[in-house]
Design a protein around this motif. Structure first.
Motif, PDB file in Angstrom:
ATOM      1  N   UNK A 192      15.680 -59.005  52.725  1.00  0.00           N
ATOM      2  CA  UNK A 192      14.368 -59.132  53.367  1.00  0.00           C
ATOM      3  C   UNK A 192      13.775 -60.526  53.154  1.00  0.00           C
ATOM      4  N   UNK A 193      13.427 -61.200  54.258  1.00  0.00           N
ATOM      5  CA  UNK A 193      12.745 -62.491  54.220  1.00  0.00           C
ATOM      6  C   UNK A 193      11.423 -62.365  54.972  1.00  0.00           C
ATOM      7  N   UNK A 232      15.240 -58.751  58.557  1.00  0.00           N
ATOM      8  CA  UNK A 232      15.968 -57.762  57.760  1.00  0.00           C
ATOM      9  C   UNK A 232      17.459 -57.937  58.019  1.00  0.00           C
ATOM     10  N   UNK A 233      18.234 -58.146  56.948  1.00  0.00           N
ATOM     11  CA  UNK A 233      19.671 -58.338  57.052  1.00  0.00           C
ATOM     12  C   UNK A 233      20.329 -56.978  57.194  1.00  0.00           C
ATOM     13  N   UNK A 234      20.801 -56.649  58.402  1.00  0.00           N
ATOM     14  CA  UNK A 234      21.425 -55.355  58.648  1.00  0.00           C
ATOM     15  C   UNK A 234      22.816 -55.269  58.028  1.00  0.00           C
ATOM     16  N   UNK A 292      24.731 -59.519  60.781  1.00  0.00           N
ATOM     17  CA  UNK A 292      23.659 -59.216  61.724  1.00  0.00           C
ATOM     18  C   UNK A 292      22.304 -59.109  61.030  1.00  0.00           C
ATOM     19  N   UNK A 293      21.249 -59.534  61.756  1.00  0.00           N
ATOM     20  CA  UNK A 293      19.885 -59.386  61.244  1.00  0.00           C
ATOM     21  C   UNK A 293      18.927 -59.148  62.398  1.00  0.00           C
ATOM     22  N   UNK A 344       6.953 -60.326  68.820  1.00  0.00           N
ATOM     23  CA  UNK A 344       8.324 -60.680  69.155  1.00  0.00           C
ATOM     24  C   UNK A 344       9.339 -59.930  68.311  1.00  0.00           C
ATOM     25  N   UNK A 345      10.509 -59.681  68.889  1.00  0.00           N
ATOM     26  CA  UNK A 345      11.622 -59.093  68.154  1.00  0.00           C
ATOM     27  C   UNK A 345      12.896 -59.814  68.580  1.00  0.00           C
ATOM     28  N   UNK A 346      13.785 -60.094  67.621  1.00  0.00           N
ATOM     29  CA  UNK A 346      14.998 -60.857  67.911  1.00  0.00           C
ATOM     30  C   UNK A 346      16.161 -60.331  67.085  1.00  0.00           C
ATOM     31  N   UNK A 347      17.351 -60.503  67.628  1.00  0.00           N
ATOM     32  CA  UNK A 347      18.601 -60.098  66.978  1.00  0.00           C
ATOM     33  C   UNK A 347      19.474 -61.332  66.797  1.00  0.00           C
TER      34      UNK A 347
END
Length: 415
Positions: free
Chosen positions: A325-326, A363-365, A369-370, A408-411
């Motif tokens: 988590x950042x 969040x680091x999935x 991937x995050x 905003x949301x980003x992958x």
């Protein structure tokens, strides 16, 4: 620009209202969702591949990755007219259209230890208003009034690592923009315009052009990184359908901008960063020329929106709460681009926002991937007119008001 990529941009713009009165004037306050979570701070950081739009030198620090995101943009814009001799007094709500969706996508690839390249697609700016109650109705206009300017940018960049501490970058930017205006019939005549019939209600017109970006990042100490970036003015084609509205027969170039930034890693968990940015709005006559002018609308020295150049100051923090988590947060302040004397025509483009407060998280999935989230509140701003409505239009004052919510949301996928 290949025909296939151009067609993709056109279809994207046609299917999504991608920009609507962005936040530092009509520029977006952050070039990617991660940057938005810090009120746009980015010049000395390496957020993601889309951030190469801010500083192409950052590509060398990224590695190889794909990024995609979507921003929900909800502006609240309105105007008030007082003491007008033609009976226009009242409150005018410009929110008939909206909210809006703004996409972003990019990739970066490290070719070797010294060379990296990437591509970013993003919306840098735009403006939109739609007034069901036409503010210019008593001047002779009818129907809804407003404008819609959307701008989609594609920047291809390359970065080179000079040594262990310094990198430089360069990018070529293609911009595709489209514009429409309605409800401005009062100005569509020989008394106001150099090209009657090319002022309003002509549907969408498009224009495109090319520009250059240059950047540098340097780690000047073990804990302090500095960055600098410059984006050239982009000279675009003219909006021919609106050659009687915009100065220079429909010209609407993208202004030059540049800035510097720092990132100070206080300790392994905390980073403090900030940017200063300059946007040269006054260089573009259709944006910077004052209203009214000694020439008609559409002429080379014809009226524009009267915008001033602005400085933007941004400050943000990054906190690494855990390996997964950042957290981010930031604030920014910009000069006011719209003088109090220029509020009448800017009922169509009330880009008065000056202050932003943002927060975000990643969040680091998995190791590759995050997901990133950001929220920005563009604080409510008002500009009260001073000698803003000419006597020939009944005098009085036009006052502008705007606030915004931005989510905003980003992958991100690293490979």
């Amino acid at each position: 620009m290949t025909p296939a990529l151009r067609s993709t941009l056109v279809l994207t713009l046609a299917s999504l209202p991608v920009a609507a009165q962005a936040t530092n004037g009509y520029f977006m306050h952050g070039s990617s969702v991660k940057a938005q979570g810090m009120a746009g701070v980015s010049l000395a950081l390496a957020h993601d591949s889309i951030k190469s739009a801010s500083n192409p030198a950052s590509l060398i620090a990224l590695g190889s990755q794909y990024d995609a995101g979507l921003t929900f943009f909800d502006p609240n814009r309105s105007a008030d007219i007082n003491v007008n001799g033609f009976g226009l007094d009242g409150h005018y709500d410009g929110n008939e259209d909206g909210p809006f969706w703004i996409p972003e996508a990019g990739f970066a690839r490290r070719h070797n230890d010294r060379l990296a390249y990437g591509l970013a697609m993003y919306a840098n700016g735009g403006m939109n208003t739609s007034y069901a109650n036409n503010p210019f109705s008593n001047f002779g206009s009818s129907g809804s009034a407003g404008v819609d300017l959307s701008q989609m940018f594609v920047t291809g960049s390359v970065a080179y690592k000079l040594n262990e501490r310094h990198s430089i970058g360069a990018g070529v930017t293609y911009v595709y923009q489209r514009f429409a205006a309605e409800g401005l019939q009062a100005f569509d005549n020989a008394g106001w315009s150099s090209a009657p019939g090319s002022v309003t209600n002509n549907g969408y017109d498009s224009a495109d052009g090319w520009g250059l970006k240059l950047g540098w990042q340097g780690q000047v100490t073990d804990s302090l990184t500095l960055g600098a970036s410059w984006s050239s003015r982009i000279e675009t084609d003219r909006f021919e359908k609106y050659s009687g509205l915009f100065a220079e027969q429909g010209g609407f170039d993208v202004p030059e901008s540049y800035g510097v930034g720092f990132a100070w890693q206080v300790n392994p968990r905390w980073t403090l960063a900030g940017d200063w940015e300059r946007i040269e709005y006054s260089e573009v006559k259709s944006v910077g020329n004052a209203f009214p002018a000694n020439a008609p609308l559409g002429a080379s020295q014809g009226p524009g929106f009267g915008w001033q150049d602005i400085d933007v100051y941004k400050l943000g923090v990054i906190y690494v709460a855990s390996p997964k988590l950042t957290l981010r947060a930031g604030i920014s302040h910009a000069d006011q681009p719209i003088p109090a004397s220029q509020t009448l025509l800017n009922i169509l483009a009330p880009g008065v926002i000056q202050d932003h407060a943002s927060f975000g998280a990643s969040w680091q999935l998995s190791p590759k991937q995050s997901l990133t989230f950001s929220y920005t509140r563009a604080l409510e701003e008002k500009v009260k007119g001073q000698n803003s409505i000419p006597g020939m239009l009944g005098g009085g004052e036009a006052n502008l008001n705007m606030s915004q919510n931005i989510v905003g949301v980003a992958w991100q996928y690293r490979f």
